[in-house]
Write an enzyme that holds these catalytic residues in place. Structure first.
Site, PDB file in Angstrom:
ATOM      1  N   HIS A 194       1.019  -1.201  -0.083  1.00 56.48           N
ATOM      2  CA  HIS A 194      -0.130   0.204  -0.053  1.00 56.48           C
ATOM      3  C   HIS A 194       1.133   1.242   0.232  1.00 56.48           C
ATOM      4  CE1 HIS A 194       0.658  -0.703   4.340  1.00 56.48           C
ATOM      5  NE2 HIS A 194       0.839   0.644   4.314  1.00 56.48           N
ATOM      6  N   ALA A 195       0.265   2.398  -0.116  1.00 55.77           N
ATOM      7  CA  ALA A 195       0.813   3.687  -0.022  1.00 55.77           C
ATOM      8  C   ALA A 195       0.130   4.432   0.805  1.00 55.77           C
ATOM      9  CB  ALA A 195       1.009   4.448  -1.309  1.00 55.77           C
TER      10      ALA A 195
END
Length: 147
Positions: free
Chosen positions: A64-65
């Protein structure tokens, strides 16, 4: 960078080159070593602390970011690889020293893999958990980076 650049624009412009290894100050004596993260060691106030352990060597974490959150990762024990992507480039960083951490800025996709037996990953975060700050789909991440 121009002073009229908004925080949102900065997140979109962040590259893997903006992430860096930071040495944590340590004090060593015959009784052992202590490493201290305080004051200006990292560029944010820590609002959340968590750690990963007992991660199987073939497992992957992250994926994820974050839109606004900064993270500082330290391998307290053992080692693991951090794969960083900014939408254009990818870089692998191995963390394996408890006095060196990786600063990950907002707008960077991260995956953690190749955990050694007994590894512990400590994470210091700039914000408390907020699901709306996560980008969990890589295609959405690429769109986020091109806005």
């Amino acid at each position: 960078m121009a002073s009229n650049t908004s925080a949102q624009e900065i997140e979109h412009m962040t590259s893997i080159e903006d992430c860096e290894i930071i040495e944590v100050p340590k004090i060593k004596d015959p009784r052992g070593t202590i490493a201290v993260v305080e004051k200006d060691v990292i560029p944010f106030e820590t609002k959340r602390v968590y750690y990963l352990y007992d991660v199987p060597s073939d497992a992957s974490r992250g994926g994820h970011a974050h839109k606004k959150l900064y993270q500082f990762l330290i391998a307290l024990s053992g080692s693991f690889d951090v794969i960083l992507q900014d939408g254009k480039e990818q870089k692998k960083i191995t963390l394996n020293k408890p006095n060196k951490g990786l600063l990950i800025k907002p707008g960077i996709w991260r995956e953690l893999e190749n955990f050694s037996s007994g590894s512990v990953c400590l994470v210091l975060a700039s914000e408390v958990y907020k699901e709306e700050d996560y980008i969990r789909n890589f295609e959405e991440f690429k769109l986020f980076k091109t806005r």
